[in-house]
Design a protein around this motif. Structure first.
Motif, PDB file in Angstrom:
ATOM      1  N   HIS A  21     -26.993  -3.307 -10.462  1.00 52.45           N
ATOM      2  CA  HIS A  21     -26.669  -3.064  -9.054  1.00 52.45           C
ATOM      3  C   HIS A  21     -28.032  -2.872  -8.401  1.00 52.45           C
ATOM      4  CE1 HIS A  21     -22.613  -2.274 -10.487  1.00 52.45           C
ATOM      5  NE2 HIS A  21     -22.188  -2.072  -9.256  1.00 52.45           N
ATOM      6  N   ALA A  22     -28.484  -3.850  -7.643  1.00 52.27           N
ATOM      7  CA  ALA A  22     -29.868  -3.823  -7.164  1.00 52.27           C
ATOM      8  C   ALA A  22     -29.949  -4.031  -5.656  1.00 52.27           C
ATOM      9  CB  ALA A  22     -30.667  -4.922  -7.871  1.00 52.27           C
ATOM     10  N   ASP A  23     -30.853  -3.334  -5.025  1.00 49.89           N
ATOM     11  CA  ASP A  23     -31.163  -3.516  -3.591  1.00 49.89           C
ATOM     12  C   ASP A  23     -29.886  -3.474  -2.733  1.00 49.89           C
ATOM     13  OD1 ASP A  23     -33.685  -4.012  -4.659  1.00 49.89           O
ATOM     14  OD2 ASP A  23     -33.528  -6.186  -4.480  1.00 49.89           O
ATOM     15  N   GLU A  24     -29.013  -2.504  -3.019  1.00 53.51           N
ATOM     16  CA  GLU A  24     -27.764  -2.424  -2.244  1.00 53.51           C
ATOM     17  C   GLU A  24     -27.996  -1.695  -0.913  1.00 53.51           C
ATOM     18  OE1 GLU A  24     -24.399  -0.598  -4.227  1.00 53.51           O
ATOM     19  OE2 GLU A  24     -23.140  -0.732  -2.459  1.00 53.51           O
ATOM     20  N   VAL A  25     -28.523  -0.475  -0.987  1.00 50.95           N
ATOM     21  CA  VAL A  25     -28.737   0.292   0.250  1.00 50.95           C
ATOM     22  C   VAL A  25     -30.231   0.317   0.599  1.00 50.95           C
ATOM     23  CG1 VAL A  25     -28.262   2.467   1.455  1.00 50.95           C
ATOM     24  CG2 VAL A  25     -26.696   1.681  -0.355  1.00 50.95           C
ATOM     25  N   TYR A  26     -31.068   0.602  -0.399  1.00 53.33           N
ATOM     26  CA  TYR A  26     -32.524   0.619  -0.186  1.00 53.33           C
ATOM     27  C   TYR A  26     -33.188  -0.417  -1.090  1.00 53.33           C
ATOM     28  CZ  TYR A  26     -31.714   4.995   2.267  1.00 53.33           C
ATOM     29  OH  TYR A  26     -31.264   5.946   3.151  1.00 53.33           O
ATOM     30  N   ASP A  27     -34.262  -1.015  -0.610  1.00 54.32           N
ATOM     31  CA  ASP A  27     -35.018  -1.978  -1.415  1.00 54.32           C
ATOM     32  C   ASP A  27     -36.023  -1.215  -2.284  1.00 54.32           C
ATOM     33  OD1 ASP A  27     -36.433  -4.027  -2.532  1.00 54.32           O
ATOM     34  OD2 ASP A  27     -37.450  -4.632  -0.674  1.00 54.32           O
ATOM     35  N   LEU A  28     -35.577  -0.822  -3.480  1.00 50.55           N
ATOM     36  CA  LEU A  28     -36.470  -0.097  -4.392  1.00 50.55           C
ATOM     37  C   LEU A  28     -37.241  -1.063  -5.293  1.00 50.55           C
ATOM     38  CD1 LEU A  28     -34.245   2.796  -5.866  1.00 50.55           C
ATOM     39  CD2 LEU A  28     -35.569   2.789  -3.761  1.00 50.55           C
ATOM     40  N   GLY A  29     -36.918  -2.351  -5.244  1.00 54.79           N
ATOM     41  CA  GLY A  29     -37.518  -3.302  -6.177  1.00 54.79           C
ATOM     42  C   GLY A  29     -36.575  -3.588  -7.343  1.00 54.79           C
ATOM     43  N   GLY A  30     -35.298  -3.374  -7.152  1.00 54.04           N
ATOM     44  CA  GLY A  30     -34.316  -3.614  -8.214  1.00 54.04           C
ATOM     45  C   GLY A  30     -34.246  -5.095  -8.590  1.00 54.04           C
ATOM     46  N   GLY A  31     -34.288  -5.964  -7.578  1.00 53.36           N
ATOM     47  CA  GLY A  31     -34.250  -7.409  -7.847  1.00 53.36           C
ATOM     48  C   GLY A  31     -35.454  -7.822  -8.689  1.00 53.36           C
ATOM     49  N   ALA A  32     -36.617  -7.249  -8.370  1.00 50.51           N
ATOM     50  CA  ALA A  32     -37.837  -7.574  -9.125  1.00 50.51           C
ATOM     51  C   ALA A  32     -37.702  -7.099 -10.568  1.00 50.51           C
ATOM     52  CB  ALA A  32     -39.045  -6.929  -8.442  1.00 50.51           C
ATOM     53  N   LEU A  33     -37.068  -5.937 -10.767  1.00 55.66           N
ATOM     54  CA  LEU A  33     -36.872  -5.431 -12.138  1.00 55.66           C
ATOM     55  C   LEU A  33     -35.914  -6.352 -12.910  1.00 55.66           C
ATOM     56  CD1 LEU A  33     -37.333  -3.256 -14.318  1.00 55.66           C
ATOM     57  CD2 LEU A  33     -35.367  -2.018 -13.362  1.00 55.66           C
ATOM     58  N   ALA A  34     -34.864  -6.825 -12.226  1.00 60.28           N
ATOM     59  CA  ALA A  34     -33.930  -7.755 -12.883  1.00 60.28           C
ATOM     60  C   ALA A  34     -34.698  -8.995 -13.360  1.00 60.28           C
ATOM     61  CB  ALA A  34     -32.810  -8.146 -11.920  1.00 60.28           C
ATOM     62  N   ALA A  35     -35.648  -9.446 -12.540  1.00 65.37           N
ATOM     63  CA  ALA A  35     -36.459 -10.610 -12.918  1.00 65.37           C
ATOM     64  C   ALA A  35     -37.347 -10.275 -14.110  1.00 65.37           C
ATOM     65  CB  ALA A  35     -37.299 -11.069 -11.723  1.00 65.37           C
ATOM     66  N   GLU A  36     -38.001  -9.132 -14.025  1.00 67.13           N
ATOM     67  CA  GLU A  36     -38.913  -8.711 -15.113  1.00 67.13           C
ATOM     68  C   GLU A  36     -38.180  -8.653 -16.456  1.00 67.13           C
ATOM     69  OE1 GLU A  36     -40.867  -4.869 -14.339  1.00 67.13           O
ATOM     70  OE2 GLU A  36     -40.515  -4.405 -16.465  1.00 67.13           O
ATOM     71  N   LEU A  37     -36.948  -8.146 -16.444  1.00 71.44           N
ATOM     72  CA  LEU A  37     -36.196  -7.976 -17.698  1.00 71.44           C
ATOM     73  C   LEU A  37     -35.341  -9.192 -18.044  1.00 71.44           C
ATOM     74  CD1 LEU A  37     -35.006  -4.276 -17.218  1.00 71.44           C
ATOM     75  CD2 LEU A  37     -36.946  -5.100 -18.565  1.00 71.44           C
ATOM     76  N   LYS A  38     -35.443 -10.237 -17.215  1.00 72.77           N
ATOM     77  CA  LYS A  38     -34.654 -11.463 -17.395  1.00 72.77           C
ATOM     78  C   LYS A  38     -33.152 -11.125 -17.506  1.00 72.77           C
ATOM     79  CE  LYS A  38     -38.060 -14.763 -18.721  1.00 72.77           C
ATOM     80  NZ  LYS A  38     -38.881 -14.362 -17.602  1.00 72.77           N
ATOM     81  N   ALA A  39     -32.685 -10.320 -16.556  1.00 74.99           N
ATOM     82  CA  ALA A  39     -31.265  -9.980 -16.503  1.00 74.99           C
ATOM     83  C   ALA A  39     -30.462 -11.255 -16.231  1.00 74.99           C
ATOM     84  CB  ALA A  39     -31.020  -8.954 -15.407  1.00 74.99           C
ATOM     85  N   THR A  40     -29.225 -11.275 -16.685  1.00 79.25           N
ATOM     86  CA  THR A  40     -28.366 -12.428 -16.403  1.00 79.25           C
ATOM     87  C   THR A  40     -28.084 -12.502 -14.907  1.00 79.25           C
ATOM     88  OG1 THR A  40     -27.347 -12.142 -18.570  1.00 79.25           O
ATOM     89  CG2 THR A  40     -26.162 -13.539 -16.999  1.00 79.25           C
ATOM     90  N   SER A  41     -27.787 -11.327 -14.305  1.00 81.95           N
ATOM     91  CA  SER A  41     -27.537 -11.329 -12.864  1.00 81.95           C
ATOM     92  C   SER A  41     -28.077 -10.063 -12.224  1.00 81.95           C
ATOM     93  CB  SER A  41     -26.034 -11.438 -12.573  1.00 81.95           C
ATOM     94  OG  SER A  41     -25.389 -10.195 -12.830  1.00 81.95           O
ATOM     95  N   ALA A  42     -28.352 -10.170 -10.916  1.00 77.62           N
ATOM     96  CA  ALA A  42     -28.641  -8.999 -10.090  1.00 77.62           C
ATOM     97  C   ALA A  42     -27.603  -9.041  -8.975  1.00 77.62           C
ATOM     98  CB  ALA A  42     -30.046  -9.056  -9.534  1.00 77.62           C
ATOM     99  N   ASP A  43     -26.972  -7.900  -8.721  1.00 74.58           N
ATOM    100  CA  ASP A  43     -25.792  -7.899  -7.859  1.00 74.58           C
ATOM    101  C   ASP A  43     -26.004  -7.028  -6.612  1.00 74.58           C
ATOM    102  OD1 ASP A  43     -25.300  -8.749 -10.506  1.00 74.58           O
ATOM    103  OD2 ASP A  43     -23.192  -8.224 -10.408  1.00 74.58           O
ATOM    104  N   HIS A  44     -25.380  -7.405  -5.537  1.00 73.69           N
ATOM    105  CA  HIS A  44     -25.506  -6.807  -4.187  1.00 73.69           C
ATOM    106  C   HIS A  44     -26.624  -7.503  -3.414  1.00 73.69           C
ATOM    107  CE1 HIS A  44     -22.504  -3.648  -4.269  1.00 73.69           C
ATOM    108  NE2 HIS A  44     -22.951  -3.254  -5.441  1.00 73.69           N
TER     109      HIS A  44
END
Ligand code: NIG
Ligand code: FE
Length: 418
Positions: free
Chosen positions: A251-274
């Motif tokens: 669950h990334a970048d839903e309310v605040y942009d903390l860099g969750g999407g970037a972390l999903a990329a770094e860890l090669k997550a299957t998906s980043a959501d929100h």
């Protein structure tokens, strides 16, 4: 062995080339105006135009022929992000939000996710099963034939394992396919408020090994958000889950942009959501890392938030999937047609792009594309008949479901007429 021929259908489907569709290909849909679909023992054997395919040898052994009466035929919806295993709805909280209290403020006061946690801890496993089963049946009537369900209303090992057992039992007793995700990092259990880091350690050292041993959850997810789990804490949890064999979601970048999407990329997550607040760099990093963006427009509707920048994401080359996020708080809907309509009307996806997002890319987002998500030879014959000429009807005929029949592995599992 039973061979079924579905004919006289307007078939619209993405085709699976081995990866999610993105960029200008996001809306690459094949259309067969006089289409036929042939399946044997629930598996697709042929798809195409009636004229071209009737010559094939397979058509000599058809056991059952079904006239689709010109209905539009599309793959069954895949809903890759839900929290459908819950004990109670939270209607009062919805009204509180309408009066102006923000979603995260309700959580801070011990409500929101935490009130669902209290309810799930108290309820028996059998009752939780009945509620979850009903939620999935409801989703099925709106055309969902494959879906994901998260744990995350337990926040302790015992209740998280209970939720995963319930999800597994529903999966075994219903014709839809369900993928389970472990979301022990959904909120900080209030007993750990003074030392949230200790809660993270408990997730890493106690919950993840127990969940891995139980073997039901295929994915691990984290609510990376201000006041919930930081990027650092999310990284720690997700790395531990990856090491124990789970695939990753956020669950990334839903309310605040903390860099969750970037972390999903770094860890090669299957998906980043929100991804409502994702910045351009995070979007680029996700494109480069092959992360799927699972967008949840019904959550924006319910929380009255600005929708994710789906158009810009498509242009950037990020594959888009769509999901309901069905939960008792931020998005109470089981309806993929509703989500489809919001995506087209409020996120400016074209119907073809939304179709791929709600089927093939959604299947990739939960690692189910080998079986579901498109009408390709060798996949399960999971499909819907719609009252309409094309998938555009899902946005055009607003506020209703144009789904008139649902087939799973070639068998009818729901029909408007019965
Ligand atoms: O995806 N944001 C965190 N989790 C869910 C909401 C769950 C709840 O409110 O119960 C979501 O929006
Ligand atoms: Fe969610």
């Amino acid at each position: 062995m039973s061979t079924k021929l579905f004919r006289n259908a307007r078939i619209h489907t993405p085709h699976d080339n081995g990866s999610p569709l993105s960029g200008i290909s996001q809306g690459d849909i094949s259309i067969y105006e006089q289409g036929i679909l042939l399946c044997r023992d629930g598996i697709i054997k042929h798809i195409g135009d009636e004229r071209d395919l009737l010559k094939s040898a397979d058509f000599k052994q058809v056991d059952i022929e079904i006239d689709c009466e010109g209905h539009c035929l599309i793959p069954g919806f895949v809903d890759p992000h839900t929290h459908m295993c819950f004990a109670k709805t939270r209607e009062k909280e919805f009204v509180q939000r309408l009066r102006g209290t923000p979603y995260l403020e309700i959580l801070k006061q011990g409500g929101g996710i935490l009130s669902s946690v209290n309810a799930v801890r108290k309820i028996s496993e059998d009752e939780l099963y009945e509620i979850t089963l009903n939620n999935v049946m409801s989703a099925m009537r709106f055309g969902t034939t494959t879906l994901e369900i998260k744990s995350g209303y337990g926040l302790n090992t015992e209740t998280e394992l209970k939720m995963l057992r319930v999800i597994d039992k529903v999966n075994k007793n219903i014709p839809v396919d369900i993928v389970a995700t472990f979301l022990g990092a959904h909120a900080i259990d209030s007993a750990f408020n003074v030392d949230p880091e200790r809660f993270v350690t408990m997730i890493v050292e106690e919950m993840i090994p127990a969940v891995a041993e139980q073997g039901i959850a295929k994915f691990c997810d984290v609510f990376c958000e201000k006041g919930v789990f930081s990027v650092e804490q999310s990284r720690r949890i997700l790395k531990a889950a990856k090491d124990s064999g789970m695939k990753l979601k956020m669950h990334a970048d839903e309310v605040y942009d903390l860099g969750g999407g970037a972390l999903a990329a770094e860890l090669k997550a299957t998906s980043a959501d929100h991804l409502l607040t994702s910045n351009d760099e995070s979007i680029k990093a996700m494109v480069d890392a092959g992360v799927i963006a699972t967008l949840l427009p019904a959550t924006c509707y319910s929380l009255k938030k600005t929708y994710a920048r789906a158009r810009e994401m498509v242009i950037a080359g990020l594959p888009i999937a769509l999901a309901t996020d069905c939960n008792p708080g931020s998005s109470y809907t089981e309806s993929m047609p509703f989500v489809f309509g919001l995506a087209v009307m409020n996120m400016r996806l074209m119907p073809e792009e939304a179709l791929t997002a709600a089927t093939l890319n959604a299947a990739y987002a939960i690692n189910m594309a080998d079986k579901a998500g498109s009408l390709d030879i060798g996949k399960q014959a999971d499909f819907l008949l719609l009252q309409g000429e094309s998938p555009a009807v899902l946005a055009y005929h607003a506020g209703v479901s144009p789904v008139t029949a649902i087939y799973k592995k070639g068998e009818i599992i729901w029909n408007l007429k019965t």
